[in-house]
Write a protein that holds these residues in place. Structure first.
Motif, PDB file in Angstrom:
ATOM      1  N   GLU A 227       0.838  -1.198   0.000  1.00 58.09           N
ATOM      2  CA  GLU A 227       0.000   0.000   0.000  1.00 58.09           C
ATOM      3  C   GLU A 227       0.871   1.245   0.000  1.00 58.09           C
ATOM      4  O   GLU A 227       1.935   1.277   0.622  1.00 58.09           O
ATOM      5  N   GLU A 228       0.399   2.250  -0.700  1.00 60.75           N
ATOM      6  CA  GLU A 228       1.030   3.568  -0.655  1.00 60.75           C
ATOM      7  C   GLU A 228      -0.072   4.622  -0.628  1.00 60.75           C
ATOM      8  O   GLU A 228      -1.120   4.457  -1.263  1.00 60.75           O
ATOM      9  N   ARG A 229       0.197   5.691   0.101  1.00 64.66           N
ATOM     10  CA  ARG A 229      -0.733   6.819   0.174  1.00 64.66           C
ATOM     11  C   ARG A 229       0.017   8.092  -0.182  1.00 64.66           C
ATOM     12  O   ARG A 229       0.970   8.467   0.504  1.00 64.66           O
ATOM     13  N   TRP A 230      -0.406   8.743  -1.247  1.00 63.87           N
ATOM     14  CA  TRP A 230       0.217   9.987  -1.683  1.00 63.87           C
ATOM     15  C   TRP A 230      -0.754  11.135  -1.448  1.00 63.87           C
ATOM     16  O   TRP A 230      -1.969  10.997  -1.661  1.00 63.87           O
ATOM     17  N   ILE A 231      -0.241  12.270  -1.024  1.00 64.23           N
ATOM     18  CA  ILE A 231      -1.112  13.386  -0.664  1.00 64.23           C
ATOM     19  C   ILE A 231      -0.590  14.700  -1.231  1.00 64.23           C
ATOM     20  O   ILE A 231       0.592  14.838  -1.557  1.00 64.23           O
ATOM     21  N   ILE A 232      -1.510  15.639  -1.350  1.00 61.13           N
ATOM     22  CA  ILE A 232      -1.191  17.046  -1.603  1.00 61.13           C
ATOM     23  C   ILE A 232      -1.725  17.819  -0.403  1.00 61.13           C
ATOM     24  O   ILE A 232      -2.928  17.770  -0.114  1.00 61.13           O
ATOM     25  N   ARG A 233      -0.852  18.482   0.314  1.00 61.32           N
ATOM     26  CA  ARG A 233      -1.263  19.199   1.517  1.00 61.32           C
ATOM     27  C   ARG A 233      -1.882  20.541   1.169  1.00 61.32           C
ATOM     28  O   ARG A 233      -1.615  21.129   0.118  1.00 61.32           O
ATOM     29  N   GLU A 234      -2.706  21.032   2.093  1.00 54.01           N
ATOM     30  CA  GLU A 234      -3.226  22.389   1.985  1.00 54.01           C
ATOM     31  C   GLU A 234      -2.052  23.366   2.077  1.00 54.01           C
ATOM     32  O   GLU A 234      -1.003  23.051   2.659  1.00 54.01           O
ATOM     33  N   PRO A 235      -2.196  24.563   1.508  1.00 52.30           N
ATOM     34  CA  PRO A 235      -1.085  25.529   1.541  1.00 52.30           C
ATOM     35  C   PRO A 235      -0.567  25.833   2.943  1.00 52.30           C
ATOM     36  O   PRO A 235       0.613  26.063   3.142  1.00 52.30           O
ATOM     37  N   ASP A 236      -1.452  25.806   3.930  1.00 58.23           N
ATOM     38  CA  ASP A 236      -1.022  26.124   5.294  1.00 58.23           C
ATOM     39  C   ASP A 236      -0.544  24.897   6.062  1.00 58.23           C
ATOM     40  O   ASP A 236      -0.192  24.981   7.237  1.00 58.23           O
ATOM     41  N   ASN A 237      -0.553  23.719   5.375  1.00 57.77           N
ATOM     42  CA  ASN A 237      -0.114  22.463   5.981  1.00 57.77           C
ATOM     43  C   ASN A 237      -0.981  22.024   7.163  1.00 57.77           C
ATOM     44  O   ASN A 237      -0.568  21.195   7.965  1.00 57.77           O
ATOM     45  N   HIS A 238      -2.200  22.560   7.265  1.00 58.51           N
ATOM     46  CA  HIS A 238      -3.096  22.172   8.348  1.00 58.51           C
ATOM     47  C   HIS A 238      -4.138  21.154   7.889  1.00 58.51           C
ATOM     48  O   HIS A 238      -5.062  20.828   8.629  1.00 58.51           O
ATOM     49  N   GLY A 239      -3.996  20.675   6.714  1.00 59.87           N
ATOM     50  CA  GLY A 239      -4.946  19.696   6.216  1.00 59.87           C
ATOM     51  C   GLY A 239      -4.445  19.085   4.927  1.00 59.87           C
ATOM     52  O   GLY A 239      -3.363  19.414   4.425  1.00 59.87           O
ATOM     53  N   ILE A 240      -5.232  18.140   4.384  1.00 56.92           N
ATOM     54  CA  ILE A 240      -4.894  17.475   3.131  1.00 56.92           C
ATOM     55  C   ILE A 240      -5.911  17.888   2.077  1.00 56.92           C
ATOM     56  O   ILE A 240      -7.116  17.739   2.279  1.00 56.92           O
ATOM     57  N   ALA A 241      -5.414  18.414   0.969  1.00 54.67           N
ATOM     58  CA  ALA A 241      -6.296  18.870  -0.104  1.00 54.67           C
ATOM     59  C   ALA A 241      -6.731  17.714  -1.004  1.00 54.67           C
ATOM     60  O   ALA A 241      -7.824  17.744  -1.571  1.00 54.67           O
ATOM     61  N   ALA A 242      -5.868  16.706  -1.137  1.00 56.76           N
ATOM     62  CA  ALA A 242      -6.188  15.567  -2.002  1.00 56.76           C
ATOM     63  C   ALA A 242      -5.298  14.394  -1.614  1.00 56.76           C
ATOM     64  O   ALA A 242      -4.189  14.574  -1.110  1.00 56.76           O
ATOM     65  N   SER A 243      -5.816  13.191  -1.849  1.00 54.81           N
ATOM     66  CA  SER A 243      -5.024  11.991  -1.561  1.00 54.81           C
ATOM     67  C   SER A 243      -5.332  10.918  -2.592  1.00 54.81           C
ATOM     68  O   SER A 243      -6.409  10.903  -3.195  1.00 54.81           O
ATOM     69  N   LEU A 244      -4.372  10.017  -2.766  1.00 60.03           N
ATOM     70  CA  LEU A 244      -4.573   8.872  -3.632  1.00 60.03           C
ATOM     71  C   LEU A 244      -3.954   7.661  -2.950  1.00 60.03           C
ATOM     72  O   LEU A 244      -2.781   7.658  -2.601  1.00 60.03           O
ATOM     73  N   HIS A 245      -4.783   6.645  -2.740  1.00 58.51           N
ATOM     74  CA  HIS A 245      -4.379   5.419  -2.050  1.00 58.51           C
ATOM     75  C   HIS A 245      -4.269   4.322  -3.096  1.00 58.51           C
ATOM     76  O   HIS A 245      -5.207   4.078  -3.851  1.00 58.51           O
ATOM     77  N   ALA A 246      -3.126   3.655  -3.155  1.00 55.32           N
ATOM     78  CA  ALA A 246      -2.899   2.575  -4.103  1.00 55.32           C
ATOM     79  C   ALA A 246      -2.636   1.282  -3.356  1.00 55.32           C
ATOM     80  O   ALA A 246      -1.744   1.218  -2.517  1.00 55.32           O
ATOM     81  N   VAL A 247      -3.429   0.245  -3.658  1.00 49.52           N
ATOM     82  CA  VAL A 247      -3.218  -1.093  -3.116  1.00 49.52           C
ATOM     83  C   VAL A 247      -2.822  -1.982  -4.281  1.00 49.52           C
ATOM     84  O   VAL A 247      -3.590  -2.160  -5.228  1.00 49.52           O
ATOM     85  N   THR A 248      -1.613  -2.528  -4.210  1.00 51.37           N
ATOM     86  CA  THR A 248      -1.079  -3.329  -5.300  1.00 51.37           C
ATOM     87  C   THR A 248      -0.913  -4.771  -4.856  1.00 51.37           C
ATOM     88  O   THR A 248      -0.312  -5.040  -3.816  1.00 51.37           O
ATOM     89  N   SER A 249      -1.463  -5.697  -5.622  1.00 53.76           N
ATOM     90  CA  SER A 249      -1.272  -7.120  -5.372  1.00 53.76           C
ATOM     91  C   SER A 249       0.015  -7.564  -6.041  1.00 53.76           C
ATOM     92  O   SER A 249       0.266  -7.217  -7.202  1.00 53.76           O
ATOM     93  N   PHE A 250       0.837  -8.314  -5.322  1.00 57.45           N
ATOM     94  CA  PHE A 250       2.095  -8.784  -5.894  1.00 57.45           C
ATOM     95  C   PHE A 250       1.802  -9.641  -7.118  1.00 57.45           C
ATOM     96  O   PHE A 250       1.137 -10.671  -7.043  1.00 57.45           O
ATOM     97  N   GLY A 251       2.280  -9.178  -8.270  1.00 62.03           N
ATOM     98  CA  GLY A 251       2.051  -9.906  -9.507  1.00 62.03           C
ATOM     99  C   GLY A 251       0.660  -9.724 -10.067  1.00 62.03           C
ATOM    100  O   GLY A 251       0.292 -10.381 -11.040  1.00 62.03           O
ATOM    101  N   GLY A 252      -0.125  -8.807  -9.467  1.00 62.13           N
ATOM    102  CA  GLY A 252      -1.494  -8.615  -9.928  1.00 62.13           C
ATOM    103  C   GLY A 252      -1.814  -7.160 -10.184  1.00 62.13           C
ATOM    104  O   GLY A 252      -0.931  -6.360 -10.486  1.00 62.13           O
TER     105      GLY A 252
END
Length: 338
Positions: A227-252
C-alpha cells in the motif's frame, strides 16, 4: 412463492441467474454459476466438502417464485453488519424474474416478502446495487422505499497502455505520514460521507481505514499486497487537499482510491493520477478504480488516461420502519479514537 431451500432450489436458481444476468456476467460470476450447478447435482457429502459457504454464502436466505413447478423468480438475502449506529442489515441480491414472466408483479412480491423478512429478523436496513441504466428496477425499488445513496463507476486501465509523461507543472506530492491519518480521514468524511454510501459498497468511512498500525502493514505484506498513500497538503499544511491510495497485489492489479477536497476539485485529479501511473509503471499490471459517478472532473481525467468504464452501479438503501437514522456524518466514531 416460498422461502428458498438450497438443497432443492440451487440448480434452478443457478439457471435463472444465468438466463437473467449471463450477458453481463464476468468470469468470476460464470465460475460461481458453474460451481452452483455442480454442487446442486452432488450428494450430501460433496455439499459438506465443496466449500458451500464460499460458493453460495449469499444465497442461503431469500425467496423463490414458481409457475407450474418452474422456478421463475428469486431474491437472495445475506446478513451484514456495519459500524454503529447502522448495525445489522441485509444485502439484497440476485433479484431475478425469468424474461417470459416479467411485468407481472413477481419481483415486487418477492421484494415485499424479503423486506418483511428483514424487518422480522431485526434488520435495520437493506442494501442493494442496481445498474445505473436500469430505470425500471430503480422505480420498483423506490416504490418499496429504497433511496439512492450514491452511484459509483468501476474504471479499468489495461496493462499495455503507455505511462503518461510527467506534467510540466506538478504540485508537491508526498507520501502521507503516519500521524496524518486524521487529516486524510477528515477529507474522506467530506468527500465520501456515510450518508452517501461512504467509501463505496459496504465500505463505510471509518478511522481504521486510514490508520496504518504495524499489524495492518504486516497483514497486507504477508497477504501479498503493498500500500502507498500519496497526498497534496493544503497551503497552510493544516490539512490534506487531495489523496490517492494505491493497493497493489504482488504480480497482480492495482486498485486506486482518489479523494479531492471540493475546494480544489478540477485541480488535483490530473497531477495525482499522473504521478500514480508513473509510480506504478514497474508493475505492468491493470489498474482499477471505483469512483463516484457524479465526479465529472475525475471522470474526464480517467478517460484521458485510457481508463475504460466497466460498470456503473447505483447503491440504494431501505431503512426498516422502526430503525433510527442510518449512518450519520456527525462522526459517531470519535469517542473511540486514540
Amino acid at each position: 412463492m416460498r422461502p428458498v431451500s438450497l438443497r432443492r432450489d440451487l440448480g434452478a436458481v443457478a439457471e435463472l441467474i444465468e438466463v437473467c444476468f449471463g450477458a453481463t456476467m464476468d468470469e468470476s460470476g460464470r465460475a460461481a454459476v458453474r460451481e452452483m450447478r455442480m454442487i446442486s447435482q452432488s450428494g450430501p457429502l460433496l455439499w459438506l466438502l465443496s466449500g458451500l459457504d464460499r460458493v453460495v454464502g449469499g444465497l442461503e436466505q431469500g425467496f423463490v417464485y414458481f409457475d407450474h413447478g418452474q422456478l421463475i423468480g428469486n431474491v437472495s438475502l445475506s446478513v451484514t453488519y456495519l459500524p454503529r449506529p447502522a448495525g445489522k442489515g441485509y444485502i439484497v441480491a440476485n433479484v431475478a424474474t425469468h424474461p417470459n414472466y416479467r411485468r407481472q408483479g413477481i419481483a415486487q412480491r418477492l421484494m415485499k416478502a424479503s423486506l418483511g423478512f428483514v424487518h422480522q429478523r431485526g434488520g435495520r436496513f437493506a442494501l442493494l446495487q442496481v445498474d445505473a441504466d436500469n430505470l425500471g428496477a430503480q422505480r420498483l425499488y423506490q416504490q418499496l422505499g429504497f433511496y439512492e445513496e450514491r452511484t459509483f463507476t468501476r474504471w479499468y486501465r489495461p496493462s499495455h497502455l503507455r505511462v503518461p509523461v510527467k506534467l510540466d507543472e506538478m504540485p508537491n506530492i508526498t507520501i502521507r505520514g503516519g500521524r496524518e491519518w486524521r487529516a486524510e480521514y477528515e477529507l474522506a468524511r467530506i468527500v465520501r460521507p456515510n450518508r452517501r454510501g461512504g467509501m463505496g459498497w459496504l465500505q463505510p468511512t471509518t478511522p481504521d481505514r486510514f490508520q496504518n498500525p504495524l499489524s495492518k502493514v504486516l497483514s497486507a505484506f504477508f497477504g501479498g499486497k503493498s500500500e502507498e498513500r500519496w497526498i497534496i497538503r493544503e497551503p497552510d499544511n493544516h490539512g490534506i487537499a487531495a489523496s490517492l491510495h494505491a493497493v497493489t497485489s504482488f504480480g497482480g492489479s492495482a486498485k486506486l482510491t482518489l479523494l479531492v477536497h471540493p475546494r480544489t476539485q478540477g485541480q488535483h485529479e490530473l497531477p495525482l493520477l499522473n504521478y500514480a501511473l508513473r509510480r506504478l509503471e514497474a508493475n505492468r499490471a491493470p489498474i482499477t478504480i471505483e469512483h463516484p459517478a457524479d465526479d465529472l472532473n475525475a471522470a474526464a481525467v480517467l478517460e484521458d488516461y485510457g481508463f475504460e468504464r466497466r460498470q456503473t452501479l447505483m447503491h440504494m438503501r431501505w431503512d426498516a420502519p422502526d430503525a433510527s437514522t442510518p449512518m450519520r456524518d456527525d462522526d459517531p466514531y470519535r469517542a473511540g479514537e486514540s
